[in-house]
Each structure stands twice: as structure tokens, then as C-alpha cells.
Scaffold this active site. Structure first.
Site, mmCIF file in Angstrom:
data_model
loop_
_atom_site.group_PDB
_atom_site.id
_atom_site.type_symbol
_atom_site.label_atom_id
_atom_site.label_comp_id
_atom_site.label_asym_id
_atom_site.label_seq_id
_atom_site.Cartn_x
_atom_site.Cartn_y
_atom_site.Cartn_z
ATOM 1 N N THR A 47 -3.119 -3.377 -14.291
ATOM 2 C CA THR A 47 -2.774 -1.875 -14.444
ATOM 3 C C THR A 47 -4.184 -1.338 -13.203
ATOM 4 O O THR A 47 -4.048 -0.649 -13.183
ATOM 5 C CB THR A 47 -3.452 -1.181 -15.904
ATOM 6 O OG1 THR A 47 -4.939 -2.028 -15.742
ATOM 7 C CG2 THR A 47 -2.976 -1.983 -16.957
ATOM 8 N N VAL B 221 2.127 -6.667 -12.643
ATOM 9 C CA VAL B 221 1.577 -5.880 -11.990
ATOM 10 C C VAL B 221 0.289 -5.221 -13.036
ATOM 11 O O VAL B 221 0.394 -5.306 -14.030
ATOM 12 C CB VAL B 221 2.723 -4.419 -11.879
ATOM 13 C CG1 VAL B 221 1.976 -3.569 -11.245
ATOM 14 C CG2 VAL B 221 3.477 -4.828 -11.034
ATOM 15 N N HIS C 5 -4.298 2.643 7.775
ATOM 16 C CA HIS C 5 -3.538 2.248 8.881
ATOM 17 C C HIS C 5 -2.116 3.725 9.003
ATOM 18 O O HIS C 5 -2.168 4.280 8.227
ATOM 19 C CB HIS C 5 -2.359 1.429 7.741
ATOM 20 C CG HIS C 5 -3.266 -0.085 7.779
ATOM 21 N ND1 HIS C 5 -2.545 -0.589 6.251
ATOM 22 C CD2 HIS C 5 -3.709 -0.899 8.431
ATOM 23 C CE1 HIS C 5 -3.725 -2.081 6.763
ATOM 24 N NE2 HIS C 5 -4.409 -1.453 7.689
ATOM 25 N N LEU D 189 7.212 -1.908 -9.338
ATOM 26 C CA LEU D 189 8.260 -3.125 -8.627
ATOM 27 C C LEU D 189 7.314 -4.441 -10.224
ATOM 28 O O LEU D 189 8.286 -5.317 -10.572
ATOM 29 C CB LEU D 189 6.776 -3.799 -8.227
ATOM 30 C CG LEU D 189 6.817 -3.630 -6.992
ATOM 31 C CD1 LEU D 189 5.763 -3.753 -6.031
ATOM 32 C CD2 LEU D 189 7.531 -4.481 -6.309
ATOM 33 N N ALA E 239 10.945 -4.278 -12.239
ATOM 34 C CA ALA E 239 11.852 -5.383 -11.665
ATOM 35 C C ALA E 239 11.154 -7.205 -11.684
ATOM 36 O O ALA E 239 11.867 -7.706 -11.765
ATOM 37 C CB ALA E 239 11.730 -5.196 -10.441
ATOM 38 N N GLY E 240 10.324 -6.590 -12.367
ATOM 39 C CA GLY E 240 9.712 -7.848 -13.324
ATOM 40 C C GLY E 240 8.449 -8.904 -12.372
ATOM 41 O O GLY E 240 8.230 -10.123 -12.492
ATOM 42 N N GLU F 26 0.842 -1.117 0.376
ATOM 43 C CA GLU F 26 -0.182 -0.197 -0.026
ATOM 44 C C GLU F 26 1.001 1.112 0.020
ATOM 45 O O GLU F 26 2.194 1.096 0.432
ATOM 46 C CB GLU F 26 -0.887 0.616 1.178
ATOM 47 C CG GLU F 26 0.011 0.346 2.452
ATOM 48 C CD GLU F 26 -1.136 -0.656 3.609
ATOM 49 O OE1 GLU F 26 -2.319 -0.680 3.263
ATOM 50 O OE2 GLU F 26 -0.767 -0.083 4.850
#
Ligand code: Q5B
Length: 610
Positions: A303, A301, A275, A294, A297-298, A233
Site C-alpha cells: 500500500t 503491490v 528523470h 499491477l 493483474a496479479g 515510477e
């Protein structure tokens, strides 16, 4: 060790549960049963300051779990329990967690409390890392290893756990910040994959005890975990350690990730979500930036969050196609016996009650005596007589009746220190006993000779009067049977020294009662017994017994059957018991106030004989 093997829990892991809460502990045990564990996952409970056992269910069986007063004692008693589940409040969670971490047997601590001071958490983290221990939380629901071990309330109800197939291991390692969202994801993952292997909610604080990347790296070392799902988050930079781990090749398993909070940009000012750690800071801390990093980096993810489920599904399906995941054989877990209270509530079963009560009810907003709420009792100026009439006779009696009850109570409250009851209370008080002991030792003397002759007086006078026996016939028939007439005779009262209490009761009744026929009959009996001996007067028990018959018969508030029942059951000695308690308590206080020493009866006052 944790990072080497990756495994935090197993089917034999046992925990110590700090600050007993019935529901989460029972949920852990229900989960154990569902998974077919042989030993309960809760080895012991720590309830600061109290010891003993707590009864809980393990399947259908009731088991007793040991309760310890402190952490050290619990760890010593359960050396194989290596997880510490801390349900302490935010005020004491840090101290108790540190105490647990310092125990050599404890290797993982889950802290549920929200609001633990960040400085305290930092100390816990430093200690845990230096000592190769794991902290999950604070502000977490915990975590679960499917089919093996569950922390507290993780994954919610048993129905949800079954629905999410958490009773058996799947192939997905899942880590999230949010506990609430982890429940959502357990559902999603169960829908589109073979299920969770392990799920951890690290908690929403700025400084979590263990991070997303800590757990992802751990999952990398668990052979059964074939893919990893991460729900981050906005706020903080934890996700960037994961980015680094992905880039450096430390994580080779497929990672599907989503960082929630993309809507923060729609707000003009900085936003703080639920939080402590979930607040929009600089660009790097935004959900968008983290999702982008992320992806680069592979990680897989999507949309948007809506695409998360599809992304998980596609990744899983690909692993199946590649033969990296063999579909597991499904089975139906054993049903958890439903708690009686839950089943009753849902209308599935009915159970007989063990007690029936008709005089009072404390379940509503205010207690009721015979249906009359407390507030009415006070507002209407009810007295003790009214309360007695509600609780003993289950009805509101006319004022003269309740006044008569109150007069009985007042006149019988005490009769000096020399009567049996007071003497006993005095001796007991002087033996150093407590109030209740002194009171009951006095009350226990009340019986057919002393104070407890009211019921029998009412029974015999009623029987004789209703059968139209003359006083002569009545007294002589009693004599033949060898029974003393109850309500007649006194140790110190006699014809010339009548009992004032009896006169007062008679005066009141003659003025207020519609009829005093039973009392007049008792007086005729007295006139006859006085011809036999000077002290065979109508005593206070006889006066109350006969007058209560007049009250019951003349008030129009009782049927004939009810009167018979009251006399048969024997309500009326209750008046003396209640009244004399006042005096016995007074004598007890008196002795204690006077600091009287132990009583010993003088030898001279005993006839020693063979
Ligand atoms: N005789 C009360 O007896 C007492 C007779 C009787 C026929 C009788 C006795 C008795 C019935 C029970 C009763 C309540 C034990 C009393 C009270 C509260 C108190 C106490 C306080 C307070 C007294 C001598 C001769 C014998 C007996 C005969 C006695 N009573 N005959 N009917 N009822 N009453 N209890 O004085 O031929 O010589 O063998 O049992 O109503 O407890 O203040 O102290 O507020 O605390 O010891 O007021 O009457 O007489 O036993 O020596 O008997 O009279 O058969 O005849 P006494 P005893 P015989 S109110």
C-alpha cells in the site's frame, strides 16, 4: 537469443568500455575479483583517437588493458567481447552506440549518458530490436548479474556490493527505472531474501532502450530467477506492458512491484521529478493508477513504499516454504586489496615518499616560492633576482644582492656569435633542429674553460684568501699542481682591452657591497698573472666568483657553514647557464629567421695531417 534464453550476461561475459573512466573500469575489475572470475570483464577500452594500454588492478595484480582508437578496431581485436559500455557524453553517445550496435560481435549496449536526444534513442531502439540486440539506458547506471558481471558503477562501492551480497547469485530478478533507487533496493533485497540474481536499471528517459517488461519477460526465462521485483515510477505507460504480460500469463513467477511517485497528487500543478520520464501526466500515468493495475493483474503491490520490503520478504519466505528456493550456502568473498591512496587517506598505512622538496609548493590555492605566494611576488614588485634568491638560496636577499644577481644575468646573457656556446647553437639551428636541441647543444659547452669557471674561481679564491696565501703563493702553487687559475685569462681580452663586464660588476660592488675583500684579492692575483702574460686578466667568471663570495660573506644572510655549502655544491655556474640561455635562444631564433642553410665547416679551415 536474449529473449529465448533470458540470459544477458554470464561469468565469462566481457565488455568493451567506451570513453575511458578509471573508476568505473576499476570497479568492474574489483567486482570480477570479488566474484572469483578468471578473466577480467573489461576486454578492451576505446578512447577515441588514442591507442596503447591502460594499467589497472585485477585483484592484487596489475594488468594492461588494450586501448583502441575506434570501435571497429576494438571489436576486431576482441571478437568475444559482446557488451558495449558507453560512457560517452550525451552529445556523442547516440552515434557511438549506433556504431557499436552495427558491429556483429556486439549484442548489448549500455548507455550511461543523460540527455541523449529522444529521436536518436528511438533510432537506436528500432535498430536494436530489428537486429535482436539489447540497449540498456540511456540515463542509466547499468546493471549487474550477481557473481558474474557488472556494468560500470552499478551498485556503487565494493563495500556496498559485499553488503548486498552481489558477489554471488541469489534468486531475485530486479528491474527498476532509477539507478539510484536500484542501489537502495539491492540493500533491501539482500536483507530479506537470498539476494539478487540480476538487477537492471533501465534509465529514467521517456524512451528507454529496453523496458521494465522486456526485462521481466527475460527473467521469466531464467530458471535461477524465482521471483521478480519491479520498481517503476510515475509517467509513461511502460508498467502497462507488464500488466498485459501478467494478465496474459507470460509471466508466471511471483512479481512484487511498486510504482513510486504517489506524492505527485499532493502538488496542485504537473510535477517533473528527477528523470526526464518521471512527470505526472494523465491519470493513467499516475503512480496510483499503475500500482492499482499491477495489483489487479496479479502482482504483489504494497500500500506504500514502506510496505515494499515486507512484501518482498513475504513473497520470498513463501517460495522457501513451498520448497521452490533452496537457501544458498554463504561464503566470504576474497578481500579486495585496498588502493594505497585510499589506505593512506584513511590513516591505515603510511608510505615513504620518493622525493623531498623544500623550495616550492604548488598544492595550495597559489604556488609559493620558498613560502612566498605568487601574488606577493607580483604585488611587492619582485624581480628575477628575487625569484632566484628564493628558489636557489631559499630566502629573500637584500635589494643590492638581487640587483647584483640581475646584473650578472644581463651582462652574461650573450657575448657574440663566436663563443663556444653560441657557435654550437647556431650550427644546431642550421641543422634544422628544434629550439630545445639548439639551446642544450649550446649549454653543453659551458664548463671549466667556457663560462663554467665561476664555481671553481670562487672555491680557489676563497681557499687561497682564507688561508692568507699571497697571490704569488697561490698562483705558483696552482702552477705546480698543473691547474690553470679559474677566473683568470681570456681569449680576446687583455691588459689593454679589459672586459667591460668585469669593470661594471666591480663598480657596482664597490658602491653597494659592505665589503669586497675577495674581489680585491682576485684583482691582486690578476696583477700577478698579468706579469706572466698579457691576456691573463680577471675574466667575467672570476669577477662573478669572487664578488659572490663577498655577497655571501658580507650580506649577513648566510652562516659560514651555508657559504661553505654553496661554494662546495657549486651554485654559481648556474648564473652563467641561466644568463647565457637567453643569448643561445636569441641566436637560435636569429638563424631560423635568417633561414640559414646547413652549416659545413670549410676544408681550408682544417689542418689535415697524419
Ligand atoms: N694560462 C680562458 O686561454 C682560457 C691561465 C694560464 C694560469 C690561467 C684560459 C683558461 C681558466 C678558465 C676560465 C672562463 C681558456 C673564461 C668565458 C666566458 C666568455 C668567453 C668569451 C663569454 C683562455 C696560454 C698560456 C699557457 C697557459 C697560460 C692560460 N690561462 N695560466 N692560469 N687561468 N682560464 N674560463 O687564451 O706557459 O704557454 O703553457 O683556461 O676562467 O669563458 O668571450 O670568449 O662571455 O662567452 O686559450 O667571456 O685562460 O690561452 O690556453 O693558449 O694558454 O697561458 O697555461 O701557458 P687561452 P692558452 P704556457 S671567460
Amino acid at each position: 537469443f536474449v529473449m529465448a534464453t533470458g540470459q544477458l550476461f554470464s561469468r565469462t561475459t566481457q565488455a568493451l568500455f567506451y570513453n575511458y573512466k578509471q573508476l568505473p573500469v576499476q570497479r568492474m575489475l574489483d567486482f570480477d575479483f570479488l566474484c572469483g572470475r578468471e578473466t577480467p570483464s573489461v576486454a578492451g577500452i576505446i578512447n577515441p583517437g588514442s591507442e596503447g594500454f591502460q594499467k589497472l588492478f585485477f585483484g592484487q595484480e596489475e594488468i594492461a588493458i588494450a586501448v583502441h582508437a575506434d570501435i571497429e578496431a576494438a571489436c576486431a581485436a576482441h571478437p568475444t567481447a559482446d557488451v558495449f559500455i558507453n560512457f560517452a557524453s550525451f552529445r556523442s553517445a547516440a552515434a557511438s552506440s549506433m556504431a557499436a550496435l552495427k558491429q556483429p560481435t556486439i549484442r548489448a549496449v549500455a548507455i550511461i549518458a543523460e540527455g541523449v536526444p529522444e529521436s536518436d534513442t528511438k533510432q537506436l531502439i528500432a535498430y536494436a530490436r530489428a537486429n535482436n540486440k539489447v540497449v540498456i539506458g540511456p540515463a542509466t547506471v547499468g546493471g549487474i548479474q550477481a557473481g558474474a558481471f557488472k556494468i560500470g558503477d552499478t551498485a556503487g562501492t565494493i563495500d556496498n556490493i559485499i553488503h548486498c551480497k552481489l558477489y554471488r547469485p541469489g534468486s531475485v530478478g530486479f528491474v527498476s527505472k532509477s539507478g539510484g533507487m536500484s542501489n537502495e533496493l539491492y540493500n533491501t533485497i539482500a536483507r530479506v531474501t537470498d539476494g539478487i540474481y540480476e538487477g537492471i536499471a533501465i534509465g529514467g528517459d521517456v524512451f528507454p532502450g529496453s523496458t521494465l517488461s522486456d526485462h521481466v519477460l527475460r527473467f521469466s526465462n531464467i530458471p535461477q530467477v524465482k521471483m521478480i521485483v519491479v520498481l517503476g515510477e510515475l509517467g509513461g505507460r511502460d508498467e502497462y506492458s507488464l500488466v498485459e504480460a501478467l494478465k496474459s500469463g507470460k509471466v508466471t513467477k511471483p512479481v512484487v512491484a511498486w510504482v513510486s511517485g504517489t506524492c505527485a497528487r499532493l502538488f496542485k500543478s504537473e510535477v517533473q521529478f528527477g528523470h526526464a520520464g518521471a512527470k505526472s501526466g494523465g491519470e493513467m500515468e499516475s503512480a496510483q493508477a499503475k500500482n492499482r493495475a499491477l495489483k489487479e493483474a496479479g502482482a504483489v503491490v504494497p500500500t506504500s513504499y514502506e510496505g515494499f520490503e515486507d512484501a518482498i520478504k513475504e513473497t520470498f519466505d513463501k517460495l522457501v516454504e513451498e520448497g521452490k528456493i533452496t537457501p544458498i550456502k554463504e561464503f566470504t568473498p576474497p578481500p579486495i586489496p585496498e588502493d594505497l591512496n585510499t589506505a593512506i587517506k584513511s590513516g591505515k598505512v603510511r608510505a615513504p615518499t620518493h622525493i623531498i622538496s623544500t623550495i616550492s609548493d604548488d598544492r595550495g590555492e597559489e604556488p609559493c616560492y620558498a613560502g612566498v605566494p605568487m601574488s606577493s611576488i607580483i604585488e611587492n614588485g619582485y624581480g628575477v633576482g628575487d625569484v632566484i634568491s628564493l628558489l636557489w638560496f631559499k630566502r629573500s636577499l637584500p635589494r643590492y644582492c638581487t640587483q647584483f644577481i640581475e646584473i650578472c644575468i644581463m651582462l652574461c646573457a650573450d657575448h657574440g656569435p663566436c663563443v663556444s656556446g653560441a657557435h654550437n647553437s647556431i650550427v644546431t639551428a642550421r641543422a634544422g633542429k628544434d629550439l630545445v636541441s639548439c639551446l642544450v647543444s649550446g649549454l653543453l659547452t659551458i664548463g671549466p674553460r667556457f663560462g663554467g669557471a665561476i664555481d671553481d674561481a670562487a672555491r680557489y679564491f676563497k681557499g687561497a684568501y682564507d688561508r692568507s696565501l699571497t697571490p704569488y703563493e697561490f698562483v705558483e702553487s696552482m702552477k705546480k699542481k698543473g691547474i690553470r687559475v679559474p677566473g683568470i685569462g681570456h681569449r680576446i681580452k687583455n691588459r689593454d682591452n679589459k672586459d667591460k663586464r668585469v669593470e661594471l660588476l666591480q663598480q657596482f660592488a664597490r658602491t653597494h657591497f659592505p665589503s669586497v675583500k675577495y674581489m680585491e684579492y682576485a684583482v691582486e692575483v690578476e696583477n700577478y698573472t698579468l706579469t706572466k702574460a698579457n691576456n691573463l686578466v680577471l675574466n667575467v667568471d672570476g669577477a662573478i666568483g669572487s664578488l659572490f663570495l663577498d655577497l655571501l660573506a658580507g650580506s649577513g644572510m648566510f652562516t659560514k657553514q651555508e657559504v661553505d655549502e654553496i661554494v662546495e655544491i657549486g651554485y654559481l655556474n648556474g648564473l652563467f647557464v641561466l644568463a647565457r640561455s637567453i643569448g643561445l635562444i636569441g641566436h637560435t631564433f636569429d638563424q631560423k629567421r635568417l633561414k640559414q642553410p646547413l652549416y659545413r665547416h670549410p676544408w681550408e679551415d682544417v689542418l689535415y695531417t697524419k
